[in-house]
Design a protein around this motif. Structure first.
Motif, PDB file in Angstrom:
ATOM      1  N   GLU A   1       0.834  -1.205   0.000  1.00 43.00           N
ATOM      2  CA  GLU A   1       0.000   0.000   0.000  1.00 43.00           C
ATOM      3  C   GLU A   1       0.871   1.260   0.000  1.00 43.00           C
ATOM      4  O   GLU A   1       0.582   2.221  -0.720  1.00 43.00           O
ATOM      5  CB  GLU A   1      -0.924  -0.012   1.218  1.00 43.00           C
ATOM      6  N   TYR A   2       1.950   1.239   0.764  1.00 43.37           N
ATOM      7  CA  TYR A   2       2.864   2.393   0.817  1.00 43.37           C
ATOM      8  C   TYR A   2       3.494   2.634  -0.551  1.00 43.37           C
ATOM      9  O   TYR A   2       3.564   3.774  -1.031  1.00 43.37           O
ATOM     10  CB  TYR A   2       3.933   2.150   1.882  1.00 43.37           C
ATOM     11  N   GLU A   3       3.964   1.530  -1.177  1.00 45.02           N
ATOM     12  CA  GLU A   3       4.576   1.679  -2.506  1.00 45.02           C
ATOM     13  C   GLU A   3       3.568   2.219  -3.513  1.00 45.02           C
ATOM     14  O   GLU A   3       3.894   3.077  -4.351  1.00 45.02           O
ATOM     15  CB  GLU A   3       5.129   0.328  -2.984  1.00 45.02           C
ATOM     16  N   THR A   4       2.348   1.744  -3.410  1.00 43.12           N
ATOM     17  CA  THR A   4       1.289   2.218  -4.315  1.00 43.12           C
ATOM     18  C   THR A   4       1.018   3.699  -4.080  1.00 43.12           C
ATOM     19  O   THR A   4       0.903   4.491  -5.035  1.00 43.12           O
ATOM     20  CB  THR A   4       0.009   1.396  -4.102  1.00 43.12           C
ATOM     21  N   LEU A   5       0.927   4.072  -2.788  1.00 42.12           N
ATOM     22  CA  LEU A   5       0.682   5.486  -2.479  1.00 42.12           C
ATOM     23  C   LEU A   5       1.854   6.361  -2.912  1.00 42.12           C
ATOM     24  O   LEU A   5       1.638   7.505  -3.376  1.00 42.12           O
ATOM     25  CB  LEU A   5       0.390   5.654  -0.992  1.00 42.12           C
ATOM     26  N   CYS A   6       3.064   5.861  -2.764  1.00 37.02           N
ATOM     27  CA  CYS A   6       4.232   6.627  -3.221  1.00 37.02           C
ATOM     28  C   CYS A   6       4.192   6.819  -4.736  1.00 37.02           C
ATOM     29  O   CYS A   6       4.517   7.895  -5.252  1.00 37.02           O
ATOM     30  CB  CYS A   6       5.526   5.920  -2.828  1.00 37.02           C
ATOM     31  N   LYS A   7       3.796   5.789  -5.458  1.00 35.37           N
ATOM     32  CA  LYS A   7       3.690   5.885  -6.912  1.00 35.37           C
ATOM     33  C   LYS A   7       2.606   6.883  -7.308  1.00 35.37           C
ATOM     34  O   LYS A   7       2.792   7.709  -8.205  1.00 35.37           O
ATOM     35  CB  LYS A   7       3.390   4.509  -7.490  1.00 35.37           C
ATOM     36  N   ILE A   8       1.459   6.804  -6.591  1.00 34.73           N
ATOM     37  CA  ILE A   8       0.366   7.748  -6.873  1.00 34.73           C
ATOM     38  C   ILE A   8       0.833   9.174  -6.585  1.00 34.73           C
ATOM     39  O   ILE A   8       0.563  10.107  -7.363  1.00 34.73           O
ATOM     40  CB  ILE A   8      -0.889   7.385  -6.054  1.00 34.73           C
ATOM     41  N   GLU A   9       1.554   9.345  -5.458  1.00 33.74           N
ATOM     42  CA  GLU A   9       2.056  10.690  -5.123  1.00 33.74           C
ATOM     43  C   GLU A   9       3.019  11.183  -6.189  1.00 33.74           C
ATOM     44  O   GLU A   9       2.958  12.355  -6.601  1.00 33.74           O
ATOM     45  CB  GLU A   9       2.756  10.650  -3.757  1.00 33.74           C
ATOM     46  N   ALA A  10       3.906  10.311  -6.636  1.00 37.13           N
ATOM     47  CA  ALA A  10       4.858  10.712  -7.684  1.00 37.13           C
ATOM     48  C   ALA A  10       4.117  11.083  -8.968  1.00 37.13           C
ATOM     49  O   ALA A  10       4.458  12.088  -9.629  1.00 37.13           O
ATOM     50  CB  ALA A  10       5.849   9.575  -7.935  1.00 37.13           C
ATOM     51  N   ASP A  11       3.098  10.287  -9.315  1.00 35.42           N
ATOM     52  CA  ASP A  11       2.317  10.599 -10.518  1.00 35.42           C
ATOM     53  C   ASP A  11       1.598  11.941 -10.373  1.00 35.42           C
ATOM     54  O   ASP A  11       1.556  12.745 -11.309  1.00 35.42           O
ATOM     55  CB  ASP A  11       1.293   9.492 -10.792  1.00 35.42           C
ATOM     56  N   GLN A  12       1.037  12.171  -9.193  1.00 36.31           N
ATOM     57  CA  GLN A  12       0.320  13.436  -8.971  1.00 36.31           C
ATOM     58  C   GLN A  12       1.285  14.624  -8.990  1.00 36.31           C
ATOM     59  O   GLN A  12       0.961  15.688  -9.531  1.00 36.31           O
ATOM     60  CB  GLN A  12      -0.448  13.368  -7.656  1.00 36.31           C
ATOM     61  N   ASN A  13       2.463  14.435  -8.359  1.00 39.00           N
ATOM     62  CA  ASN A  13       3.472  15.522  -8.389  1.00 39.00           C
ATOM     63  C   ASN A  13       3.912  15.803  -9.818  1.00 39.00           C
ATOM     64  O   ASN A  13       4.095  16.971 -10.213  1.00 39.00           O
ATOM     65  CB  ASN A  13       4.670  15.168  -7.523  1.00 39.00           C
ATOM     66  N   GLU A  14       4.088  14.764 -10.589  1.00 42.62           N
ATOM     67  CA  GLU A  14       4.479  14.945 -11.995  1.00 42.62           C
ATOM     68  C   GLU A  14       3.369  15.660 -12.767  1.00 42.62           C
ATOM     69  O   GLU A  14       3.629  16.565 -13.573  1.00 42.62           O
ATOM     70  CB  GLU A  14       4.762  13.580 -12.610  1.00 42.62           C
ATOM     71  N   PHE A  15       2.118  15.274 -12.481  1.00 44.77           N
ATOM     72  CA  PHE A  15       0.996  15.920 -13.142  1.00 44.77           C
ATOM     73  C   PHE A  15       0.930  17.396 -12.763  1.00 44.77           C
ATOM     74  O   PHE A  15       0.693  18.263 -13.618  1.00 44.77           O
ATOM     75  CB  PHE A  15      -0.309  15.198 -12.769  1.00 44.77           C
ATOM     76  N   ILE A  16       1.161  17.682 -11.471  1.00 44.00           N
ATOM     77  CA  ILE A  16       1.140  19.070 -11.008  1.00 44.00           C
ATOM     78  C   ILE A  16       2.259  19.855 -11.675  1.00 44.00           C
ATOM     79  O   ILE A  16       2.060  20.997 -12.125  1.00 44.00           O
ATOM     80  CB  ILE A  16       1.241  19.135  -9.474  1.00 44.00           C
ATOM     81  N   ASP A  17       3.445  19.244 -11.713  1.00 43.99           N
ATOM     82  CA  ASP A  17       4.584  19.922 -12.351  1.00 43.99           C
ATOM     83  C   ASP A  17       4.285  20.206 -13.817  1.00 43.99           C
ATOM     84  O   ASP A  17       4.567  21.290 -14.346  1.00 43.99           O
ATOM     85  CB  ASP A  17       5.861  19.087 -12.231  1.00 43.99           C
ATOM     86  N   GLN A  18       3.705  19.256 -14.519  1.00 41.93           N
ATOM     87  CA  GLN A  18       3.366  19.453 -15.932  1.00 41.93           C
ATOM     88  C   GLN A  18       2.285  20.526 -16.088  1.00 41.93           C
ATOM     89  O   GLN A  18       2.315  21.331 -17.023  1.00 41.93           O
ATOM     90  CB  GLN A  18       2.904  18.153 -16.565  1.00 41.93           C
ATOM     91  N   PHE A  19       1.346  20.528 -15.168  1.00 42.70           N
ATOM     92  CA  PHE A  19       0.275  21.489 -15.218  1.00 42.70           C
ATOM     93  C   PHE A  19       0.829  22.904 -15.012  1.00 42.70           C
ATOM     94  O   PHE A  19       0.411  23.855 -15.655  1.00 42.70           O
ATOM     95  CB  PHE A  19      -0.792  21.121 -14.202  1.00 42.70           C
ATOM     96  N   ILE A  20       1.758  23.018 -14.020  1.00 40.58           N
ATOM     97  CA  ILE A  20       2.345  24.322 -13.721  1.00 40.58           C
ATOM     98  C   ILE A  20       3.194  24.808 -14.898  1.00 40.58           C
ATOM     99  O   ILE A  20       3.155  25.988 -15.270  1.00 40.58           O
ATOM    100  CB  ILE A  20       3.185  24.261 -12.428  1.00 40.58           C
ATOM    101  N   PHE A  21       3.938  23.920 -15.531  1.00 39.30           N
ATOM    102  CA  PHE A  21       4.801  24.312 -16.653  1.00 39.30           C
ATOM    103  C   PHE A  21       3.976  24.674 -17.891  1.00 39.30           C
ATOM    104  O   PHE A  21       4.405  25.449 -18.728  1.00 39.30           O
ATOM    105  CB  PHE A  21       5.802  23.206 -17.007  1.00 39.30           C
ATOM    106  N   GLN A  22       2.800  24.137 -18.000  1.00 35.70           N
ATOM    107  CA  GLN A  22       1.982  24.458 -19.172  1.00 35.70           C
ATOM    108  C   GLN A  22       1.345  25.825 -19.026  1.00 35.70           C
ATOM    109  O   GLN A  22       0.948  26.430 -20.000  1.00 35.70           O
ATOM    110  CB  GLN A  22       0.870  23.398 -19.347  1.00 35.70           C
ATOM    111  N   LYS A  23       1.219  26.328 -17.885  1.00 29.38           N
ATOM    112  CA  LYS A  23       0.579  27.611 -17.708  1.00 29.38           C
ATOM    113  C   LYS A  23       1.506  28.708 -17.915  1.00 29.38           C
ATOM    114  O   LYS A  23       2.387  29.145 -18.196  1.00 29.38           O
ATOM    115  CB  LYS A  23       0.005  27.727 -16.318  1.00 29.38           C
TER     116      LYS A  23
END
Length: 132
Positions: free
Chosen positions: A110-132
């Motif tokens: 569960e921790y590894e899954t949550l870490c992966k989800i967090e990394a995916d969300q951080n990457e999505f946020i970073d991409q979202f911020i760079f697109q603006k």
């Protein structure tokens, strides 16, 4: 002569000049036998007392031995019971350890899954911020 006539009739005089039916030697042997019989009876009675005491002592020792035997059997049964309790407790603890290991593995996944989800969300946020 009078003694011979009395002797022929079966009558005799003893050392105290008393008239007796038995010969003096036979009377002396009879008295000696009587004393020996009394001594034998006394010794037999003493022997019976000693044997009775010995039997009582052996009975007491047998009771004490039986008591100790029962104590030993009780102690052995108690040790067996304790050993069985420890074995059952060990099995319970082994089952608990296995359960906790499985729970730890679930939490790790569960921790590894949550870490992966967090990394995916951080990457999505970073991409979202760079697109603006």
């Amino acid at each position: 002569m009078a003694q011979a006539a009395l002797g022929a009739a079966g009558l005799h005089f003893d050392e105290l000049n008393k008239l007796r039916v038995l010969e003096p030697e036979v009377a002396a042997q009879t008295a000696q036998l009587r004393e020996e019989c009394r001594a034998f009876v006394d010794k037999t009675a003493e022997f019976q007392k000693i044997v009775g005491s010995l039997i009582e002592l052996v009975d007491q020792l047998a009771k004490a031995a039986e008591s100790e035997k029962m104590k030993a059997i009780g102690a052995r049964n108690q040790l067996k019971s304790i050993a069985k309790q420890r074995e059952a407790q060990e099995q319970q603890l082994q089952a608990l350890i296995a359960e906790k290991k499985m729970q730890l593995e679930r939490y790790r996944i569960e921790y590894e899954t949550l870490c992966k989800i967090e990394a995916d969300q951080n990457e999505f946020i970073d991409q979202f911020i760079f697109q603006k």
